[in-house]
Structures are given as structure tokens and as C-alpha cells.
Write a protein that holds these residues in place. Structure first.
Motif, PDB file in Angstrom:
ATOM      1  N   LEU A  80     -16.283 -43.257  -1.904  1.00 51.93           N
ATOM      2  CA  LEU A  80     -16.918 -42.937  -3.176  1.00 51.93           C
ATOM      3  C   LEU A  80     -15.892 -42.437  -4.186  1.00 51.93           C
ATOM      4  O   LEU A  80     -15.969 -42.761  -5.377  1.00 51.93           O
ATOM      5  N   ALA A  81     -14.921 -41.669  -3.709  1.00 54.49           N
ATOM      6  CA  ALA A  81     -13.855 -41.219  -4.607  1.00 54.49           C
ATOM      7  C   ALA A  81     -13.053 -42.406  -5.116  1.00 54.49           C
ATOM      8  O   ALA A  81     -12.686 -42.484  -6.297  1.00 54.49           O
ATOM      9  N   ALA A  82     -12.774 -43.369  -4.219  1.00 58.43           N
ATOM     10  CA  ALA A  82     -11.999 -44.548  -4.603  1.00 58.43           C
ATOM     11  C   ALA A  82     -12.761 -45.437  -5.576  1.00 58.43           C
ATOM     12  O   ALA A  82     -12.144 -46.197  -6.337  1.00 58.43           O
ATOM     13  N   ALA A  83     -14.082 -45.341  -5.586  1.00 60.94           N
ATOM     14  CA  ALA A  83     -14.888 -46.181  -6.477  1.00 60.94           C
ATOM     15  C   ALA A  83     -14.762 -45.759  -7.933  1.00 60.94           C
ATOM     16  O   ALA A  83     -15.143 -46.516  -8.838  1.00 60.94           O
ATOM     17  N   GLY A  84     -14.248 -44.560  -8.184  1.00 59.73           N
ATOM     18  CA  GLY A  84     -14.034 -44.116  -9.552  1.00 59.73           C
ATOM     19  C   GLY A  84     -15.305 -43.872 -10.336  1.00 59.73           C
ATOM     20  O   GLY A  84     -15.354 -44.108 -11.549  1.00 59.73           O
ATOM     21  N   LEU A  85     -16.342 -43.389  -9.661  1.00 57.93           N
ATOM     22  CA  LEU A  85     -17.601 -43.113 -10.346  1.00 57.93           C
ATOM     23  C   LEU A  85     -17.448 -41.938 -11.310  1.00 57.93           C
ATOM     24  O   LEU A  85     -16.742 -40.971 -11.020  1.00 57.93           O
ATOM     25  N   ASP A  86     -18.120 -42.037 -12.429  1.00 58.25           N
ATOM     26  CA  ASP A  86     -18.179 -40.920 -13.371  1.00 58.25           C
ATOM     27  C   ASP A  86     -19.218 -39.935 -12.846  1.00 58.25           C
ATOM     28  O   ASP A  86     -20.409 -40.253 -12.807  1.00 58.25           O
ATOM     29  N   PRO A  87     -18.819 -38.739 -12.418  1.00 63.09           N
ATOM     30  CA  PRO A  87     -19.790 -37.804 -11.831  1.00 63.09           C
ATOM     31  C   PRO A  87     -20.882 -37.370 -12.804  1.00 63.09           C
ATOM     32  O   PRO A  87     -21.934 -36.901 -12.376  1.00 63.09           O
ATOM     33  N   ALA A  88     -20.628 -37.531 -14.089  1.00 64.31           N
ATOM     34  CA  ALA A  88     -21.666 -37.208 -15.064  1.00 64.31           C
ATOM     35  C   ALA A  88     -22.704 -38.314 -15.166  1.00 64.31           C
ATOM     36  O   ALA A  88     -23.805 -38.091 -15.676  1.00 64.31           O
ATOM     37  N   ARG A  89     -22.366 -39.509 -14.655  1.00 69.43           N
ATOM     38  CA  ARG A  89     -23.281 -40.644 -14.742  1.00 69.43           C
ATOM     39  C   ARG A  89     -23.920 -40.996 -13.411  1.00 69.43           C
ATOM     40  O   ARG A  89     -25.027 -41.527 -13.374  1.00 69.43           O
ATOM     41  N   VAL A  90     -23.203 -40.739 -12.308  1.00 71.22           N
ATOM     42  CA  VAL A  90     -23.743 -41.042 -10.980  1.00 71.22           C
ATOM     43  C   VAL A  90     -23.535 -39.833 -10.082  1.00 71.22           C
ATOM     44  O   VAL A  90     -22.414 -39.491  -9.719  1.00 71.22           O
ATOM     45  N   ARG A  91     -24.626 -39.182  -9.720  1.00 74.68           N
ATOM     46  CA  ARG A  91     -24.588 -38.064  -8.783  1.00 74.68           C
ATOM     47  C   ARG A  91     -24.803 -38.612  -7.377  1.00 74.68           C
ATOM     48  O   ARG A  91     -25.721 -39.402  -7.159  1.00 74.68           O
ATOM     49  N   THR A  92     -23.964 -38.233  -6.435  1.00 75.03           N
ATOM     50  CA  THR A  92     -24.055 -38.765  -5.077  1.00 75.03           C
ATOM     51  C   THR A  92     -24.549 -37.687  -4.120  1.00 75.03           C
ATOM     52  O   THR A  92     -24.152 -36.522  -4.229  1.00 75.03           O
ATOM     53  N   ARG A  93     -25.398 -38.108  -3.177  1.00 71.75           N
ATOM     54  CA  ARG A  93     -25.970 -37.181  -2.202  1.00 71.75           C
ATOM     55  C   ARG A  93     -25.993 -37.845  -0.823  1.00 71.75           C
ATOM     56  O   ARG A  93     -26.559 -38.927  -0.657  1.00 71.75           O
ATOM     57  N   LEU A  94     -25.397 -37.206   0.164  1.00 68.27           N
ATOM     58  CA  LEU A  94     -25.470 -37.660   1.544  1.00 68.27           C
ATOM     59  C   LEU A  94     -26.849 -37.343   2.116  1.00 68.27           C
ATOM     60  O   LEU A  94     -27.400 -36.263   1.875  1.00 68.27           O
ATOM     61  N   VAL A  95     -27.400 -38.308   2.878  1.00 66.16           N
ATOM     62  CA  VAL A  95     -28.643 -38.071   3.628  1.00 66.16           C
ATOM     63  C   VAL A  95     -28.258 -38.016   5.103  1.00 66.16           C
ATOM     64  O   VAL A  95     -28.132 -39.059   5.762  1.00 66.16           O
ATOM     65  N   PRO A  96     -28.041 -36.825   5.646  1.00 68.38           N
ATOM     66  CA  PRO A  96     -27.525 -36.702   7.023  1.00 68.38           C
ATOM     67  C   PRO A  96     -28.487 -37.294   8.047  1.00 68.38           C
ATOM     68  O   PRO A  96     -29.712 -37.313   7.857  1.00 68.38           O
ATOM     69  N   GLY A  97     -27.906 -37.782   9.146  1.00 75.24           N
ATOM     70  CA  GLY A  97     -28.709 -38.247  10.266  1.00 75.24           C
ATOM     71  C   GLY A  97     -29.383 -39.588  10.051  1.00 75.24           C
ATOM     72  O   GLY A  97     -30.234 -39.982  10.851  1.00 75.24           O
ATOM     73  N   THR A  98     -29.008 -40.299   9.007  1.00 69.97           N
ATOM     74  CA  THR A  98     -29.621 -41.601   8.736  1.00 69.97           C
ATOM     75  C   THR A  98     -28.578 -42.701   8.835  1.00 69.97           C
ATOM     76  O   THR A  98     -27.384 -42.476   8.644  1.00 69.97           O
ATOM     77  N   ASN A  99     -29.049 -43.919   9.129  1.00 75.35           N
ATOM     78  CA  ASN A  99     -28.194 -45.088   9.001  1.00 75.35           C
ATOM     79  C   ASN A  99     -28.711 -45.932   7.841  1.00 75.35           C
ATOM     80  O   ASN A  99     -29.656 -45.547   7.135  1.00 75.35           O
ATOM     81  N   HIS A 100     -28.107 -47.090   7.651  1.00 70.76           N
ATOM     82  CA  HIS A 100     -28.411 -47.918   6.487  1.00 70.76           C
ATOM     83  C   HIS A 100     -29.891 -48.275   6.399  1.00 70.76           C
ATOM     84  O   HIS A 100     -30.431 -48.452   5.299  1.00 70.76           O
ATOM     85  N   TYR A 101     -30.557 -48.389   7.535  1.00 69.64           N
ATOM     86  CA  TYR A 101     -31.978 -48.737   7.549  1.00 69.64           C
ATOM     87  C   TYR A 101     -32.883 -47.514   7.600  1.00 69.64           C
ATOM     88  O   TYR A 101     -33.894 -47.450   6.901  1.00 69.64           O
ATOM     89  N   THR A 102     -32.541 -46.550   8.448  1.00 74.63           N
ATOM     90  CA  THR A 102     -33.450 -45.410   8.618  1.00 74.63           C
ATOM     91  C   THR A 102     -33.472 -44.498   7.409  1.00 74.63           C
ATOM     92  O   THR A 102     -34.355 -43.636   7.310  1.00 74.63           O
ATOM     93  N   ILE A 103     -32.551 -44.666   6.472  1.00 78.93           N
ATOM     94  CA  ILE A 103     -32.656 -43.913   5.229  1.00 78.93           C
ATOM     95  C   ILE A 103     -33.927 -44.311   4.477  1.00 78.93           C
ATOM     96  O   ILE A 103     -34.439 -43.546   3.663  1.00 78.93           O
TER      97      ILE A 103
END
Length: 295
Positions: free
Chosen positions: A245-268
Motif C-alpha cells: 500500500l505504501a508503494a502504491a503511492g495513495l494519497d492518505p487524504a483521499r484513500v483511507r486504508t483499514r486492515l480487516v484482521p482474520g479475513t482472506n480475500h473471500y471471507t472479508i
């Protein structure tokens, strides 16, 4: 419901809110999925918002819709759905490829959305180089691509195929079963996926291109990205991590990122806790809740 779009009708699943004036969420599924992947989230919305989940062009009950395919086609289909149904502004959500489509919808049709929620997708991620299109897509989505050329003698066999998928082994439920069974078309003993291979191939290559993967950098309003801890095969490396996510160069004011612990790509989406978190963020983006609150 069926909504007219170029070339035919798009199937749209609808979970209505208790209040007809409640906010509307328009949710886009992944590359070989269908609208029922959002059912468990609708359960956790509990009638506080209306959820609309189309079967995207070339999938599910929209499987017979012709091309042209591509992420821009999905974006324009969403604008047609909103216009035909008189939705006004909506909370736009997308999972996996659907997140890329949601981001491009926001860019192409900025007056459509009140908020944007990306779920484990929408931000470009590293992919192997030097592969043919089908190999490239298979390297990213694995068995989900291979099943498109398979046939199954009955629904039980299809269920058993999915129950062996590492992402679902510990998370099987009636919600998952309903979602995967919606994918089947044809007659026994030659049931097959409703997904059109040409649609998946076109969309898969398209989402990796700069015009689509760069949409997240051109959003007309701030967005939230919820990302899963684990990957498509329940492997420890998910599509995203802090480094990617850091390498993606997102503007933190435009895209807020949140981890959803304990999930995989489907179970999220289809796991209970993941669906609860996604629903909570949908309600917060609709102005109906707080992501720091329970429920």
C-alpha cells in the motif's frame, strides 16, 4: 430486478431498507462472482440501507449479456442502473475486480456517488511479468479461472469443488453455498459456471492496465479501502499489506486504508466477521453509523 443496459437487461439483486428513504448502496462483485456474494453483508445491514447488487455483465443472471466487456462497460452499466431506478447519489462499493470497477465508475460518473468503499481491490498490486493473458489472470485468481472451462455432474459436485478451496474450508456456510450455487447454469450432468470466459479474460486484463488501476488516484471524493489479512488461497500474503500500500503511492487524504484482521480475500465478504465490518463501514459512509462502534 432486471434493468435495461446496452445489449439487454442486467440482473440486479435488491435487499430493501425498512425506510424507503434510506440510503442506497450499489455493490459490485468480483471477476467470477455474482451479486449474491453480498448477501451476508445485506444481513448485517439489517434494513438500515437498501443494498443493490448487480450480476455484472457476463456473470450470473446477466451471463447472456453480450460485449463489449471491460471495466468501463461495468462503470457505464452502473450509471444506467442508477439512472433507470432513479437512485440519485449512492454509496458505491466494490470487491476485488468490482472495486476497480467501482473506482472507475466514480471517475467516469462522479455525480453518481455520495461515498466509495473499496474491499480488497481497486489498488494495483504486483503481478508476474511475461505471461499470456489467461496465464496472467489464472496467476491472480487461481481455481476461480480454471473452473470456467469445467463441467459438473450435479450441484453436489460443484459444492464439493468449492469446499476444497482453501479460502472456504474453514468458512463454509449456507451463505457461501447459496452464492456459489447461483453461478451454475445448464443441465445435469453438464452444469457449468455462468461466467463467460471472454468477459473474464477482457475484464481481467483491463483491470491490470494503467487506465483502470490508476482510477484510485483520480477519485472525485475520498474513499475507504478495507483490505484482507490473507490472500485468495488463504495464504499469509494477501493482495495488500502495509508495504504494498505504501508503494502504491495513495494519497492518505483521499484513500483511507483499514486492515480487516482474520479475513482472506473471500471471507472479508462471506465470513461473518468480515461481512459485519464491511456492513458497518457501508453504514458509516452512508452517514448512519460509526466504524468505531459495534454492530
Amino acid at each position: 430486478m432486471r434493468v435495461p443496459v446496452p445489449g439487454g437487461d442486467l440482473a440486479v439483486l435488491r435487499w430493501p431498507a425498512a425506510d424507503p428513504d434510506a440510503p442506497v448502496v450499489l455493490a459490485l462483485h468480483g471477476i467470477t462472482a455474482n451479486g449474491l456474494t453480498w448477501a451476508r453483508i445485506a444481513h448485517h445491514l439489517a434494513g438500515r440501507a437498501t443494498l443493490l447488487a448487480p450480476d455484472l455483465r457476463g456473470r450470473g443472471a446477466s451471463g447472456t449479456l453480450p460485449g463489449p466487456y471491460g471495466i468501463a462497460a461495468h462503470a457505464d452499466d452502473m450509471a444506467a442502473v442508477a439512472d433507470t431506478l432513479g437512485l440519485g447519489r449512492v454509496v458505491l462499493a466494490g470487491h476485488s475486480m468490482g472495486a476497480f470497477a467501482a473506482a472507475l465508475t466514480a471517475v467516469r460518473h462522479p455525480d453518481l456517488l455520495s461515498a466509495l468503499l473499496l474491499v480488497d481491490g481497486g489498488v494495483g498490486f504486483p503481478v508476474p511479468e511475461g505471461l499470456a493473458p489467461d496465464e496472467l489472470i489464472a496467476s491472480v485468481i487461481g481455481p476461480a479461472m480454471r473452473r470456467l472451462s469445467m463441467t459438473f455432474p450435479d450441484r453436489r459436485a460443484y459444492r464439493e469443488f468449492w469446499q476444497e478451496h482453501p479460502a472456504f474450508r474453514a468458512a463454509w456456510s449456507p451463505w457461501v453455498d447459496a452464492y456459489i450455487q447461483r453461478d451454475l447454469v445448464g443441465e445435469e450432468p453438464a452444469l457449468r459456471s455462468s461466467c463467460r470466459i471472454e468477459a473474464v479474460r477482457t475484464d481481467g486484463v483491463d483491470q491490470l492496465g494503467g487506465a483502470v488501476s490508476g482510477a484510485v488516484h483520480r477519485l472525485p471524493r475520498p474513499a475507504v479501502l478495507l483490505w484482507a489479512e490473507r490472500g485468495l488461497m488463504d495464504e499469509p500474503q494477501g493482495l495488500y499489506d502495509e508495504r504494498r500500500l505504501a508503494a502504491a503511492g495513495l494519497d492518505p487524504a483521499r484513500v483511507r486504508t483499514r486492515l480487516v484482521p482474520g479475513t482472506n480475500h473471500y471471507t472479508i465478504l462471506v465470513g461473518d466477521e468480515g461481512a459485519r465490518v464491511v456492513a458497518r463501514h457501508m453504514l458509516a459512509e452512508a452517514g448512519l453509523g460509526d466504524t468505531d462502534a459495534g454492530g
